[in-house]
Design a protein around this motif. Sequence first.
Motif, PDB file in Angstrom:
ATOM      1  N   LEU A 150       0.830  -1.202   0.000  1.00 32.72           N
ATOM      2  CA  LEU A 150       0.000   0.000   0.000  1.00 32.72           C
ATOM      3  C   LEU A 150       0.869   1.257   0.000  1.00 32.72           C
ATOM      4  O   LEU A 150       0.551   2.248  -0.672  1.00 32.72           O
ATOM      5  N   LEU A 151       1.979   1.213   0.747  1.00 35.73           N
ATOM      6  CA  LEU A 151       2.900   2.349   0.781  1.00 35.73           C
ATOM      7  C   LEU A 151       3.502   2.607  -0.593  1.00 35.73           C
ATOM      8  O   LEU A 151       3.645   3.766  -1.018  1.00 35.73           O
ATOM      9  N   SER A 152       3.877   1.535  -1.307  1.00 40.44           N
ATOM     10  CA  SER A 152       4.481   1.703  -2.629  1.00 40.44           C
ATOM     11  C   SER A 152       3.517   2.391  -3.591  1.00 40.44           C
ATOM     12  O   SER A 152       3.914   3.255  -4.382  1.00 40.44           O
ATOM     13  N   ILE A 153       2.238   2.003  -3.530  1.00 37.93           N
ATOM     14  CA  ILE A 153       1.247   2.629  -4.410  1.00 37.93           C
ATOM     15  C   ILE A 153       1.022   4.079  -4.015  1.00 37.93           C
ATOM     16  O   ILE A 153       0.899   4.971  -4.867  1.00 37.93           O
ATOM     17  N   TRP A 154       0.982   4.346  -2.698  1.00 37.77           N
ATOM     18  CA  TRP A 154       0.825   5.733  -2.228  1.00 37.77           C
ATOM     19  C   TRP A 154       1.996   6.600  -2.679  1.00 37.77           C
ATOM     20  O   TRP A 154       1.803   7.723  -3.161  1.00 37.77           O
ATOM     21  N   LEU A 155       3.210   6.073  -2.538  1.00 35.97           N
ATOM     22  CA  LEU A 155       4.386   6.829  -2.973  1.00 35.97           C
ATOM     23  C   LEU A 155       4.370   7.053  -4.487  1.00 35.97           C
ATOM     24  O   LEU A 155       4.742   8.139  -4.968  1.00 35.97           O
ATOM     25  N   ALA A 156       3.971   6.027  -5.231  1.00 34.63           N
ATOM     26  CA  ALA A 156       3.889   6.178  -6.687  1.00 34.63           C
ATOM     27  C   ALA A 156       2.876   7.251  -7.065  1.00 34.63           C
ATOM     28  O   ALA A 156       3.123   8.073  -7.953  1.00 34.63           O
ATOM     29  N   ASP A 157       1.735   7.258  -6.392  1.00 33.07           N
ATOM     30  CA  ASP A 157       0.704   8.262  -6.648  1.00 33.07           C
ATOM     31  C   ASP A 157       1.185   9.658  -6.269  1.00 33.07           C
ATOM     32  O   ASP A 157       0.844  10.652  -6.925  1.00 33.07           O
ATOM     33  N   PHE A 158       2.014   9.734  -5.222  1.00 36.70           N
ATOM     34  CA  PHE A 158       2.449  11.021  -4.687  1.00 36.70           C
ATOM     35  C   PHE A 158       3.694  11.571  -5.408  1.00 36.70           C
ATOM     36  O   PHE A 158       3.795  12.781  -5.650  1.00 36.70           O
ATOM     37  N   MET A 159       4.637  10.681  -5.786  1.00 36.93           N
ATOM     38  CA  MET A 159       5.944  11.128  -6.257  1.00 36.93           C
ATOM     39  C   MET A 159       6.185  10.918  -7.761  1.00 36.93           C
ATOM     40  O   MET A 159       7.132  11.480  -8.317  1.00 36.93           O
ATOM     41  N   LEU A 160       5.359  10.106  -8.415  1.00 39.42           N
ATOM     42  CA  LEU A 160       5.520   9.860  -9.843  1.00 39.42           C
ATOM     43  C   LEU A 160       4.378  10.494 -10.622  1.00 39.42           C
ATOM     44  O   LEU A 160       3.284  10.686 -10.090  1.00 39.42           O
ATOM     45  N   SER A 161       4.635  10.798 -11.883  1.00 47.25           N
ATOM     46  CA  SER A 161       3.553  11.298 -12.729  1.00 47.25           C
ATOM     47  C   SER A 161       2.556  10.167 -12.988  1.00 47.25           C
ATOM     48  O   SER A 161       2.876   8.987 -12.823  1.00 47.25           O
ATOM     49  N   SER A 162       1.354  10.534 -13.420  1.00 44.66           N
ATOM     50  CA  SER A 162       0.323   9.515 -13.665  1.00 44.66           C
ATOM     51  C   SER A 162       0.771   8.517 -14.722  1.00 44.66           C
ATOM     52  O   SER A 162       0.552   7.309 -14.597  1.00 44.66           O
TER      53      SER A 162
END
Length: 424
Positions: free
Chosen positions: A33-45
């Motif tokens: 869940l953290l990895s997905i949150w970080l991806a949503d927060f720190m990477l472009s869509s």
Amino acid sequence: MAKRAFMLMSYLAARSQVSINLGFTLIKSVFLLLSIWLADFMLSSGTMGLMLLLRRQVTFWGNLLQLGFSQSLQKFYPSNPDKDSRSRLWWVFVKWVVALSAALFLISAIYGPQFSSFLFSASDQALAWSFALYVSGMAFGFLACSAWLVEFKLVQSNMVDWLNGSLIFVLCILIGNKLSNTSFALCLSSLTLLVSMISLIAFGRRFVNKNVSINNNWSIDRPVFFYGLTRGLTAFADMGTMTIGPWLLKGSPVQAGHLIIAYTVLRIAQTLIMPVAQVLALRANSYQHDRVKEERRIFLLGLLSFAGGWVAVAAYYAVGEFLITLWLPHSFSKVVSILDELMIFTPAVCLFYSLRNHIELRYMLPCNLIVLVLALIGLLYGYAICEYRDIRAVVYGSKIMFSTLMLSGIIFCLTYLLNSRRKT
């Protein structure tokens, strides 16, 4: 008196093994869940969608590359009391995965752009190299995870699974979020391959008879090969239930990413069940434990999992939307719209995966493969007959797929009850 002592020790060992697996599962679930949150927060869509799709594709094809050797290891290694035979089996599997990985690198070198275009709608040789590295790393990782598992070294097994499942991805996001898509993918794939190889080497040094490896050949007994091939295809089809839907949306990586996140939420309950199911299935297949007693525990786990799935459904419709809003501030509306339609199938997922490992090890007939192929046919059929050609069609097909999984779990439970009554 001695029999009671043995039973007590067996019970305590089972409880300890399940506790270790459950503890790591909670950690792995949090980091997923953290990895997905970080991806949503720190990477472009776009980058997030591509990386999530890459990870799904790699797990999908990694299962095929190792030809079910990790599943064969779980079937034939713990049931064999002869150390030399176990060592020989391990060495044959490792050598074949090395050879198959080399073949994949060669194919990627020749057909890289076509590979990348087919899988990701992007003709990119560097992305194809990343894919080959990553698939090889996951294939070795599956083998390493099973190797530690069959020796009941659950800490080491879970560490490999945690690193390859989410921890390496988290580290790459934190360190390399400014990298280009291909550089990020190369970093992720290289670290995965490195971790898997280190784990396999460590296992070989500790448990494998080195003298056996010198005289070892490449031959695999026909029953072992048949079992491994069918179970490899089963794992391939299993990953297909998480991969084919997003692949149908490869032209829109953002939508594919949203669907992968929704599938991940739907299967959180599965990740909590699998550690218990895995240990019980291994114990039911081991010469060291009472099969009848372990099978009874597996049946009870199936019933509890099914009931727990309905509790998860109720919890989602009560507070799920609020929690997902906090978790995914940028993507929550699209993810919630998918989950609102699919969350009702959580009990189906719970029941199927509480029984999957046991069915896999108990029968030579690839029952799970048959069920999963039917489920995937249902997914594609639903997609084909839907009037749309976007995420709505994939969601419709997913409903048919999950309904198939639920029906198979119910049939197995009824079969178990009928067989138990006949024996009594």
